[in-house]
Design a protein around this motif. Structure first.
Motif, PDB file in Angstrom:
ATOM      1  N   GLU A 143      30.386 109.185  92.651  1.00 32.36           N
ATOM      2  CA  GLU A 143      29.140 110.165  92.332  1.00 32.36           C
ATOM      3  C   GLU A 143      28.346 110.065  93.707  1.00 32.36           C
ATOM      4  O   GLU A 143      27.946 110.894  93.306  1.00 32.36           O
ATOM      5  CB  GLU A 143      28.501 109.452  90.970  1.00 32.36           C
ATOM      6  CG  GLU A 143      28.608 109.673  89.481  1.00 32.36           C
ATOM      7  CD  GLU A 143      28.021 109.865  88.626  1.00 32.36           C
ATOM      8  OE1 GLU A 143      26.641 108.906  88.842  1.00 32.36           O
ATOM      9  OE2 GLU A 143      27.840 110.240  88.003  1.00 32.36           O
ATOM     10  N   SER A 144      28.420 108.604  94.335  1.00 32.07           N
ATOM     11  CA  SER A 144      27.726 108.998  95.963  1.00 32.07           C
ATOM     12  C   SER A 144      28.625 109.060  97.125  1.00 32.07           C
ATOM     13  O   SER A 144      27.767 109.160  97.657  1.00 32.07           O
ATOM     14  CB  SER A 144      27.605 106.765  95.897  1.00 32.07           C
ATOM     15  OG  SER A 144      28.952 106.465  95.755  1.00 32.07           O
ATOM     16  N   GLU A 145      29.923 109.568  96.593  1.00 28.38           N
ATOM     17  CA  GLU A 145      30.485 110.200  97.788  1.00 28.38           C
ATOM     18  C   GLU A 145      29.701 111.672  97.821  1.00 28.38           C
ATOM     19  O   GLU A 145      29.197 112.228  97.010  1.00 28.38           O
ATOM     20  CB  GLU A 145      31.926 110.144  97.996  1.00 28.38           C
ATOM     21  CG  GLU A 145      32.678 109.122  97.102  1.00 28.38           C
ATOM     22  CD  GLU A 145      33.853 109.258  97.576  1.00 28.38           C
ATOM     23  OE1 GLU A 145      34.637 109.528  98.176  1.00 28.38           O
ATOM     24  OE2 GLU A 145      34.369 109.444  95.907  1.00 28.38           O
ATOM     25  N   SER A 146      30.367 112.386  99.303  1.00 24.27           N
ATOM     26  CA  SER A 146      29.954 113.748  98.958  1.00 24.27           C
ATOM     27  C   SER A 146      31.331 114.775  98.423  1.00 24.27           C
ATOM     28  O   SER A 146      32.134 113.753  98.578  1.00 24.27           O
ATOM     29  CB  SER A 146      29.529 114.018 100.859  1.00 24.27           C
ATOM     30  OG  SER A 146      28.929 113.498 101.247  1.00 24.27           O
ATOM     31  N   PRO A 147      30.726 115.425  98.194  1.00 25.56           N
ATOM     32  CA  PRO A 147      32.354 116.811  97.504  1.00 25.56           C
ATOM     33  C   PRO A 147      32.766 116.100  98.595  1.00 25.56           C
ATOM     34  O   PRO A 147      33.576 117.089 100.212  1.00 25.56           O
ATOM     35  CB  PRO A 147      31.602 117.883  97.634  1.00 25.56           C
ATOM     36  CG  PRO A 147      30.407 117.397  97.658  1.00 25.56           C
ATOM     37  CD  PRO A 147      29.736 116.460  97.841  1.00 25.56           C
ATOM     38  N   ARG A 148      34.663 116.323  98.132  1.00 27.07           N
ATOM     39  CA  ARG A 148      35.666 116.436  99.096  1.00 27.07           C
ATOM     40  C   ARG A 148      36.707 116.802  98.065  1.00 27.07           C
ATOM     41  O   ARG A 148      36.358 116.517  97.080  1.00 27.07           O
ATOM     42  CB  ARG A 148      36.213 114.851  99.533  1.00 27.07           C
ATOM     43  CG  ARG A 148      36.496 113.571  98.737  1.00 27.07           C
ATOM     44  CD  ARG A 148      36.687 112.350  99.254  1.00 27.07           C
ATOM     45  NE  ARG A 148      37.099 111.526  98.145  1.00 27.07           N
ATOM     46  CZ  ARG A 148      37.890 111.230  97.185  1.00 27.07           C
ATOM     47  NH1 ARG A 148      38.611 111.870  97.511  1.00 27.07           N
ATOM     48  NH2 ARG A 148      37.775 110.213  96.865  1.00 27.07           N
ATOM     49  N   PRO A 149      38.446 117.042  98.827  1.00 28.89           N
ATOM     50  CA  PRO A 149      39.151 117.203  97.704  1.00 28.89           C
ATOM     51  C   PRO A 149      39.539 116.019  97.267  1.00 28.89           C
ATOM     52  O   PRO A 149      39.481 115.197  98.093  1.00 28.89           O
ATOM     53  CB  PRO A 149      40.166 117.610  98.856  1.00 28.89           C
ATOM     54  CG  PRO A 149      39.272 118.598  99.738  1.00 28.89           C
ATOM     55  CD  PRO A 149      38.759 117.247 100.201  1.00 28.89           C
ATOM     56  N   LEU A 150      39.724 115.875  96.464  1.00 35.28           N
ATOM     57  CA  LEU A 150      40.871 114.807  95.624  1.00 35.28           C
ATOM     58  C   LEU A 150      42.378 114.176  97.218  1.00 35.28           C
ATOM     59  O   LEU A 150      43.007 115.512  96.847  1.00 35.28           O
ATOM     60  CB  LEU A 150      40.970 115.038  95.097  1.00 35.28           C
ATOM     61  CG  LEU A 150      40.607 114.791  93.615  1.00 35.28           C
ATOM     62  CD1 LEU A 150      41.033 115.560  91.894  1.00 35.28           C
ATOM     63  CD2 LEU A 150      39.568 113.881  93.403  1.00 35.28           C
ATOM     64  N   ALA A 151      42.687 113.580  96.995  1.00 31.88           N
ATOM     65  CA  ALA A 151      43.608 112.861  98.471  1.00 31.88           C
ATOM     66  C   ALA A 151      45.047 112.765  96.897  1.00 31.88           C
ATOM     67  O   ALA A 151      46.245 113.501  97.425  1.00 31.88           O
ATOM     68  CB  ALA A 151      43.910 112.081  98.468  1.00 31.88           C
ATOM     69  N   VAL A 152      45.307 112.615  96.125  1.00 28.70           N
ATOM     70  CA  VAL A 152      45.956 112.629  94.648  1.00 28.70           C
ATOM     71  C   VAL A 152      45.264 113.634  93.743  1.00 28.70           C
ATOM     72  O   VAL A 152      44.646 113.663  92.752  1.00 28.70           O
ATOM     73  CB  VAL A 152      46.053 111.652  94.452  1.00 28.70           C
ATOM     74  CG1 VAL A 152      47.226 111.719  93.454  1.00 28.70           C
ATOM     75  CG2 VAL A 152      46.282 110.351  95.589  1.00 28.70           C
ATOM     76  N   VAL A 153      45.751 114.706  93.389  1.00 28.59           N
ATOM     77  CA  VAL A 153      45.681 115.748  92.533  1.00 28.59           C
ATOM     78  C   VAL A 153      46.555 115.594  91.431  1.00 28.59           C
ATOM     79  O   VAL A 153      48.053 114.963  91.412  1.00 28.59           O
ATOM     80  CB  VAL A 153      46.235 118.007  92.597  1.00 28.59           C
ATOM     81  CG1 VAL A 153      45.617 117.846  94.164  1.00 28.59           C
ATOM     82  CG2 VAL A 153      47.489 117.223  92.819  1.00 28.59           C
ATOM     83  N   PRO A 154      46.394 115.453  89.949  1.00 32.02           N
ATOM     84  CA  PRO A 154      46.971 115.236  88.757  1.00 32.02           C
ATOM     85  C   PRO A 154      49.110 115.754  88.732  1.00 32.02           C
ATOM     86  O   PRO A 154      49.370 115.162  88.201  1.00 32.02           O
ATOM     87  CB  PRO A 154      46.117 116.418  87.635  1.00 32.02           C
ATOM     88  CG  PRO A 154      44.969 116.731  87.986  1.00 32.02           C
ATOM     89  CD  PRO A 154      45.079 116.708  89.121  1.00 32.02           C
TER      90      PRO A 154
END
Length: 205
Positions: free
Chosen positions: A37-48
């Protein structure tokens, strides 16, 4: 739930296990990521769809004595995302060095095959269906058979839900709600497998 209904459910579990001498209680940890929650939006480094097993923990219960008779634990080196995310390391307490020095999924699979050959006539169980789905995902990513291919899988969480009222969904919550002592570190494969085994033993005893 009435005592009679619980007894019938317990009998159905015992009937499912009757053909087997051993039950493998299994827990997997896998590569993962989550945006804090404290991070800026970003793509997931590992997608499901690209989650890879990084630890397998397996505890063998002898169904005749309800005793734990063996254990298997290995770290697995991920291929698609070899660098663990900060989220993954915090969640699992698995370090980068643990997986860097580990064998591949196929190599660990060979070790596991040799291990389970010592305890044939077995089925396997996990807390929920995640672990079964993850093994299938691993097999697809590695283009090889699933580590426990051909063995019957059982969902311990479903068994527990049928025996207890208002059961907590988390493994650690469930262990504590049953009055059992939690063993080890939550979200570590071998420790979670030990705790699944303690739930199974308590249900069947």
């Amino acid at each position: 739930m009435s005592i009679q209904a619980k007894l019938l459910h317990l009998q159905s579990i015992q009937n499912l296990l009757a053909p087997y001498r051993y039950l493998y209680c299994v827990d997997l940890e896998a590569t993962c990521d989550q945006v804090d929650e404290s991070e800026s939006p970003r793509p997931l480094a590992v997608v499901p769809d690209q989650m890879e097993t990084i630890e397998i923990g397996l505890v063998v219960i002898d169904l005749e004595s309800l005793e734990i008779v063996d254990e298997f634990q290995r770290f697995v080196r991920p291929q698609i995302n070899p660098t663990l995310t900060a989220f993954c390391k915090k969640l699992t307490s698995i370090h980068q060095a643990d997986v860097d020095g580990a064998r591949t999924y196929q190599e660990v699979g060979q070790e596991l095959a040799a291990f389970i050959a010592r305890h044939t006539d077995a089925a396997w169980a996990s807390w929920g269906d995640y672990d079964a789905r993850q093994l299938e995902r691993d097999a697809g990513l590695a283009a090889c058979p699933s580590l426990l291919s051909g063995l019957q899988h059982f969902n311990v969480r479903k068994w527990h839900k049928g025996l207890y009222d208002n059961q907590p969904k988390g493994l650690k919550q469930t262990v504590e709600a049953m009055g059992l002592a939690w063993q080890g570190t939550y979200h570590r494969g071998i420790d979670d497998a030990r705790n699944v085994a303690s739930i199974v033993k308590e249900m069947l005893d």
